[in-house]
Design an enzyme around this catalytic site. Structure first.
Site, PDB file in Angstrom:
ATOM      1  N   ALA A 120      13.861 -95.941 -77.186  1.00 52.17           N
ATOM      2  CA  ALA A 120      13.046 -94.740 -77.320  1.00 52.17           C
ATOM      3  C   ALA A 120      13.808 -93.469 -76.944  1.00 52.17           C
ATOM      4  CB  ALA A 120      11.787 -94.859 -76.451  1.00 52.17           C
TER       5      ALA A 120
ATOM      6  N   HIS B 207      12.122 -85.896 -77.044  1.00 54.21           N
ATOM      7  CA  HIS B 207      13.007 -85.874 -75.880  1.00 54.21           C
ATOM      8  C   HIS B 207      14.340 -85.250 -76.279  1.00 54.21           C
ATOM      9  CE1 HIS B 207      10.158 -88.657 -74.113  1.00 54.21           C
ATOM     10  NE2 HIS B 207      10.352 -89.494 -75.113  1.00 54.21           N
TER      11      HIS B 207
END
Length: 268
Positions: A121, A219
């Protein structure tokens, strides 16, 4: 040789991993499931066509060679300790739990087990780990998520922060990755993983934003080192069942499992 896999936690992530194992992963077979809600787990297993037993963490460790841990953070040690004491491989995404329980690496060493922190991720961790073999000067991560992805976060709930009517980005947290993992234990496991891969969670800077302009969990990491400058960003599509978890998280665990038995493993 076929390795037996047990899944601990049978929710958004665990069900996807189980379904893929059921379809077939070379050298691996699903042997058992552990869940805090046995009735729900049994119903979900039937829906997926899985004929495997629902067992306790201790039984899971006894039956299986590999334990896939995707349970709530509070259950991490109850699953990890018997698995590692039995010398098993523990595959997990719970970077925050590892930061909270650093002794777990000693348990793995003493029991002859191994912990694999699946990190799909968040991109670039191979490069961060390589840079850490030299000298890293700074690591900064900025997480921006749609408000619905953070609605149930520990920090948001405890501080009564209203997110539903946001019209512009709201800074929820600024501090270290360790502090952020404690405030958002189920939301920024990627920050914990970044800290573990690089210069440590106490030197890794973190910001968390609730951003109504975003539809994906985003992110951004920036790393300065004596070997490379990294600037990387990933936008993860949230799952329908749990917006705080990206679809790629379960796929990251599947990739980690595949890497255990594959004859060619790409990445450090």
């Amino acid at each position: 040789m076929t390795l037996k896999v047990g899944i601990a936690g049978f929710g958004t992530i665990g069900a996807v991993v189980a379904a893929r194992l059921h379809e077939g992963l070379p050298g691996l077979t699903l042997a058992a499931i552990c869940s805090g809600r046995q009735d729900v787990a049994e119903a979900r297993a039937r829906d997926l066509g899985l004929a495997v037993p629902i067992v306790s963490p201790a039984d899971l460790a006894e039956r299986c060679d590999i334990i896939v841990e995707c349970a709530p953070t509070a259950a991490f040690m109850a699953i990890a300790e018997p698995a590692l004491a039995a010398g098993r491989i523990l595959v997990t995404v719970s970077g925050a739990a590892i930061l909270d329980h650093p002794e777990i690496t000693d348990r793995a060493r003493d029991g002859g087990g191994q912990i694999i922190l699946a990190t799909g991720a968040l991109l670039g961790l191979d490069a961060v780990r390589a840079a850490a073999e030299g000298q890293i000067h700074s690591v900064r991560m900025v997480t921006r998520k749609p408000p619905r992805s953070l609605r149930t976060a520990k920090h948001v709930v405890e501080n009564g922060i209203a997110l539903d009517s946001l019209s512009e980005p709201l800074l929820l947290f600024r501090g270290t990755a360790r502090e952020g993992a404690r405030a958002f234990p189920s939301n920024v496991n990627v920050a914990a993983a970044l800290g573990l891969a690089g210069i440590g969670a106490d030197r890794t800077e973190l910001e968390i934003w609730a951003d109504p302009t975003k539809t994906r969990n985003t992110h951004r990491i920036d790393v300065e080192s004596n070997s490379a400058r990294l600037g990387l960003e990933i936008e993860n599509i949230p799952t329908d069942e749990n917006p705080g978890t990206g679809r790629i998280t379960a796929l990251s665990m599947i990739a980690a499992l595949r890497g255990i038995t594959t004859p060619l493993r790409v990445g450090t």
